[in-house]
Design a protein around this motif. Structure first.
Motif, PDB file in Angstrom:
ATOM      1  N   MET A 260     -20.249  29.112  -2.851  1.00  0.00           N
ATOM      2  CA  MET A 260     -20.371  29.403  -4.275  1.00  0.00           C
ATOM      3  C   MET A 260     -21.427  28.498  -4.919  1.00  0.00           C
ATOM      4  SD  MET A 260     -17.355  29.328  -7.160  1.00  0.00           S
ATOM      5  CE  MET A 260     -17.087  27.576  -6.905  1.00  0.00           C
ATOM      6  N   VAL A 261     -21.431  27.225  -4.556  1.00  0.00           N
ATOM      7  CA  VAL A 261     -22.422  26.291  -5.096  1.00  0.00           C
ATOM      8  C   VAL A 261     -23.813  26.639  -4.561  1.00  0.00           C
ATOM      9  CG1 VAL A 261     -23.141  23.877  -5.235  1.00  0.00           C
ATOM     10  CG2 VAL A 261     -20.706  24.476  -5.350  1.00  0.00           C
ATOM     11  N   LYS A 262     -23.862  27.039  -3.292  1.00  0.00           N
ATOM     12  CA  LYS A 262     -25.157  27.401  -2.696  1.00  0.00           C
ATOM     13  C   LYS A 262     -25.782  28.570  -3.446  1.00  0.00           C
ATOM     14  CE  LYS A 262     -25.481  30.026   0.853  1.00  0.00           C
ATOM     15  NZ  LYS A 262     -25.355  30.624   2.202  1.00  0.00           N
ATOM     16  N   ASP A 263     -24.959  29.520  -3.879  1.00  0.00           N
ATOM     17  CA  ASP A 263     -25.483  30.661  -4.641  1.00  0.00           C
ATOM     18  C   ASP A 263     -26.184  30.183  -5.913  1.00  0.00           C
ATOM     19  OD1 ASP A 263     -24.543  32.411  -2.752  1.00  0.00           O
ATOM     20  OD2 ASP A 263     -22.718  32.937  -3.862  1.00  0.00           O
ATOM     21  N   LYS A 264     -25.605  29.184  -6.584  1.00  0.00           N
ATOM     22  CA  LYS A 264     -26.229  28.633  -7.788  1.00  0.00           C
ATOM     23  C   LYS A 264     -27.546  27.935  -7.436  1.00  0.00           C
ATOM     24  CE  LYS A 264     -25.387  28.558 -11.391  1.00  0.00           C
ATOM     25  NZ  LYS A 264     -25.935  29.335 -12.540  1.00  0.00           N
ATOM     26  N   VAL A 265     -27.552  27.192  -6.338  1.00  0.00           N
ATOM     27  CA  VAL A 265     -28.774  26.494  -5.917  1.00  0.00           C
ATOM     28  C   VAL A 265     -29.861  27.502  -5.538  1.00  0.00           C
ATOM     29  CG1 VAL A 265     -29.770  24.927  -4.194  1.00  0.00           C
ATOM     30  CG2 VAL A 265     -27.522  24.437  -5.178  1.00  0.00           C
ATOM     31  N   MET A 266     -29.468  28.611  -4.928  1.00  0.00           N
ATOM     32  CA  MET A 266     -30.459  29.626  -4.546  1.00  0.00           C
ATOM     33  C   MET A 266     -31.075  30.285  -5.775  1.00  0.00           C
ATOM     34  SD  MET A 266     -30.730  29.264  -1.384  1.00  0.00           S
ATOM     35  CE  MET A 266     -31.759  30.662  -0.915  1.00  0.00           C
ATOM     36  N   GLU A 267     -30.330  30.357  -6.869  1.00  0.00           N
ATOM     37  CA  GLU A 267     -30.918  30.834  -8.124  1.00  0.00           C
ATOM     38  C   GLU A 267     -32.040  29.890  -8.560  1.00  0.00           C
ATOM     39  OE1 GLU A 267     -28.163  31.600 -11.291  1.00  0.00           O
ATOM     40  OE2 GLU A 267     -26.588  32.180  -9.878  1.00  0.00           O
ATOM     41  N   PRO A 333     -11.290  35.934 -16.323  1.00  0.00           N
ATOM     42  CA  PRO A 333     -12.455  36.380 -17.102  1.00  0.00           C
ATOM     43  C   PRO A 333     -13.177  35.247 -17.817  1.00  0.00           C
ATOM     44  CG  PRO A 333     -10.593  37.843 -17.451  1.00  0.00           C
ATOM     45  CD  PRO A 333     -10.067  36.673 -16.679  1.00  0.00           C
ATOM     46  N   GLN A 334     -12.428  34.223 -18.239  1.00  0.00           N
ATOM     47  CA  GLN A 334     -13.060  33.132 -18.980  1.00  0.00           C
ATOM     48  C   GLN A 334     -14.016  32.308 -18.115  1.00  0.00           C
ATOM     49  OE1 GLN A 334      -9.902  33.333 -18.014  1.00  0.00           O
ATOM     50  NE2 GLN A 334      -8.845  31.361 -17.965  1.00  0.00           N
ATOM     51  N   PHE A 335     -13.886  32.445 -16.788  1.00  0.00           N
ATOM     52  CA  PHE A 335     -14.761  31.691 -15.886  1.00  0.00           C
ATOM     53  C   PHE A 335     -15.762  32.589 -15.157  1.00  0.00           C
ATOM     54  CE2 PHE A 335     -10.695  29.066 -15.402  1.00  0.00           C
ATOM     55  CZ  PHE A 335     -11.022  28.249 -16.464  1.00  0.00           C
ATOM     56  N   ALA A 336     -15.726  33.877 -15.411  1.00  0.00           N
ATOM     57  CA  ALA A 336     -16.497  34.838 -14.623  1.00  0.00           C
ATOM     58  C   ALA A 336     -17.992  34.544 -14.646  1.00  0.00           C
ATOM     59  CB  ALA A 336     -16.270  36.255 -15.148  1.00  0.00           C
ATOM     60  N   SER A 337     -18.515  34.029 -15.767  1.00  0.00           N
ATOM     61  CA  SER A 337     -19.950  33.785 -15.862  1.00  0.00           C
ATOM     62  C   SER A 337     -20.424  32.727 -14.880  1.00  0.00           C
ATOM     63  CB  SER A 337     -20.321  33.356 -17.286  1.00  0.00           C
ATOM     64  OG  SER A 337     -19.669  32.145 -17.630  1.00  0.00           O
ATOM     65  N   LEU A 338     -19.516  31.918 -14.338  1.00  0.00           N
ATOM     66  CA  LEU A 338     -19.903  30.899 -13.364  1.00  0.00           C
ATOM     67  C   LEU A 338     -20.417  31.529 -12.071  1.00  0.00           C
ATOM     68  CD1 LEU A 338     -17.011  28.347 -13.835  1.00  0.00           C
ATOM     69  CD2 LEU A 338     -19.412  27.954 -14.326  1.00  0.00           C
ATOM     70  N   LEU A 339     -19.991  32.764 -11.797  1.00  0.00           N
ATOM     71  CA  LEU A 339     -20.403  33.441 -10.581  1.00  0.00           C
ATOM     72  C   LEU A 339     -21.538  34.431 -10.832  1.00  0.00           C
ATOM     73  CD1 LEU A 339     -16.921  34.178  -8.967  1.00  0.00           C
ATOM     74  CD2 LEU A 339     -18.440  32.253  -8.553  1.00  0.00           C
ATOM     75  N   SER A 340     -21.958  34.585 -12.069  1.00  0.00           N
ATOM     76  CA  SER A 340     -23.001  35.561 -12.385  1.00  0.00           C
ATOM     77  C   SER A 340     -24.374  35.006 -12.097  1.00  0.00           C
ATOM     78  CB  SER A 340     -22.915  35.965 -13.860  1.00  0.00           C
ATOM     79  OG  SER A 340     -23.200  34.862 -14.693  1.00  0.00           O
ATOM     80  N   LYS A 341     -25.312  35.890 -11.853  1.00  0.00           N
ATOM     81  CA  LYS A 341     -26.693  35.488 -11.608  1.00  0.00           C
ATOM     82  C   LYS A 341     -27.388  35.246 -12.932  1.00  0.00           C
ATOM     83  CE  LYS A 341     -26.140  35.980  -7.200  1.00  0.00           C
ATOM     84  NZ  LYS A 341     -26.051  34.806  -6.325  1.00  0.00           N
ATOM     85  N   ARG A 342     -28.449  34.434 -12.874  1.00  0.00           N
ATOM     86  CA  ARG A 342     -29.178  34.120 -14.113  1.00  0.00           C
ATOM     87  C   ARG A 342     -29.945  35.344 -14.586  1.00  0.00           C
ATOM     88  NH1 ARG A 342     -34.654  33.281 -13.322  1.00  0.00           N
ATOM     89  NH2 ARG A 342     -35.327  33.002 -11.193  1.00  0.00           N
TER      90      ARG A 342
END
Length: 342
Positions: A260-267, A333-342
């Motif tokens: 999950m963190v790697k996905d953010k770093v790849m963004e 739902p309140q945390f869903a944006s943490l997994l969304s792409k930029r």
């Protein structure tokens, strides 16, 4: 940073050149041999042999070109790594950039870059300290969890005291003695990086250098959260468990969290690649261009703290660990944006 070292690349280039030189000598011998053949059949065989040697020599020459390119890349990486460790880019204080362990090994030795100290200073001076400062000397939910998870006959370390005894309310609290400043005190914990140095390695060294020059500090307090290593303590303090070593059964549970963190770093990586293409080369990308990815990583660290805590509070599973976090976030739902792409 996990790349091929310059010394390894230099040795690989030399091996490729030696191999190519042997192939060239084999071609020359095949040419000389062809000259000595008289009959059509013998000349035909010699020509085929020469052709094979020439094809091999061509392949070896391409290998030299690739090795030289790899060596040049390794040299650039080595230069970038030296800059990452240099004082002018590796500035002191929490507000100074740091994306590596520094020259100190496991913990960066630059003042203000010790992640355990930064994490302690952050959590012990904000509302999060209440997660740890539970009064087990009084009847209530906290004491009930203590008795249920750690046992009514809780075994203490030699010369230590039971936090349930009268007068011991703050025995395990942050800010009391060596608690959370010395490993294993008051219980076995891990100062967890929300965004880890290991995940940042998914970025090229030049990207890390730009982030560091922009004063992104992976060891800043808001990127650190103290988590119990053993499950019973996780249930008592309502925090997910974090592995301390490969020998710990919880170690196998960290992979999904890391993904999950790697996905953010790849963004962030995508941002840098697009910026480099836009500017005509990565050497033209400066720290002034990367306020976006820096802020994105910092906000991610700050916003991840609430779901990490919520996982520990809300999960009904007996063994709560960081691997459960991605699914937990998907269902909130309140945390869903943490997994969304930029």
């Amino acid at each position: 940073m996990g790349k091929k070292t310059l010394e390894q690349a230099e040795k690989a280039t030399q091996r490729a050149k030696d191999s190519a030189a042997r192939a060239d000598r084999a071609v020359q011998r095949a040419r000389e041999y062809l000259k000595t053949r008289k009959t059509p059949a013998a000349r035909a065989r010699a020509k085929n042999r020469l052709k094979e040697k020439q094809e091999l020599a061509s392949t070896r020459q391409k290998a030299v070109q690739k090795a030289e390119a790899d060596q040049q890349k390794a040299k650039q990486d080595n230069d970038h790594l030296q800059q990452l460790l240099a004082p002018e880019t590796h500035r002191p204080t929490q507000d100074g950039g740091c994306v590596t362990r520094g020259s100190g090994g496991y913990i960066c030795d630059v003042p203000g870059h010790n992640y355990r100290e930064n994490g302690f200073n952050y959590q012990s001076t904000c509302a999060e300290k209440d997660w740890y400062n539970l009064d087990f000397s009084k009847e209530g939910e906290a004491r009930d969890r203590f008795n249920t998870r750690l046992g009514l006959t809780f075994s203490m370390k030699p010369a230590s005291e039971d936090p349930r005894e009268p007068g011991n309310a703050n025995l395990w609290w942050m800010g009391n003695g060596a608690n959370f400043q010395t490993p294993g005190i008051p219980w076995v914990w891990n100062a967890h990086h929300v965004v880890a140095v290991g995940e940042l390695k998914k970025l090229d060294l030049w990207m890390l250098l730009v982030l560091q020059k922009a004063n992104y500090n992976v060891h800043k307090g808001w990127n650190i959260i103290f988590l119990p290593v053993h499950y019973p303590y996780g249930k008592v303090f309502q925090l997910p468990a974090h592995p301390q070593s490969k020998k710990n059964p919880a170690a196998k549970f960290h992979v999904h969290y890391s993904t999950m963190v790697k996905d953010k770093v790849m963004e962030v990586r995508q941002f840098f690649e697009e910026m480099a293409e836009q500017k005509g080369g990565h050497s033209l990308v400066s720290d002034k261009d990367c306020s976006g990815p820096k802020n994105s990583l910092e906000k991610f660290s700050q916003r991840m703290r609430e779901p990490i805590r919520s996982l520990g509070v809300d999960s009904l599973q007996d063994k709560v660990n960081l691997n459960l976090l991605p699914k937990f976030i998907e269902n909130r739902p309140q945390f869903a944006s943490l997994l969304s792409k930029r």
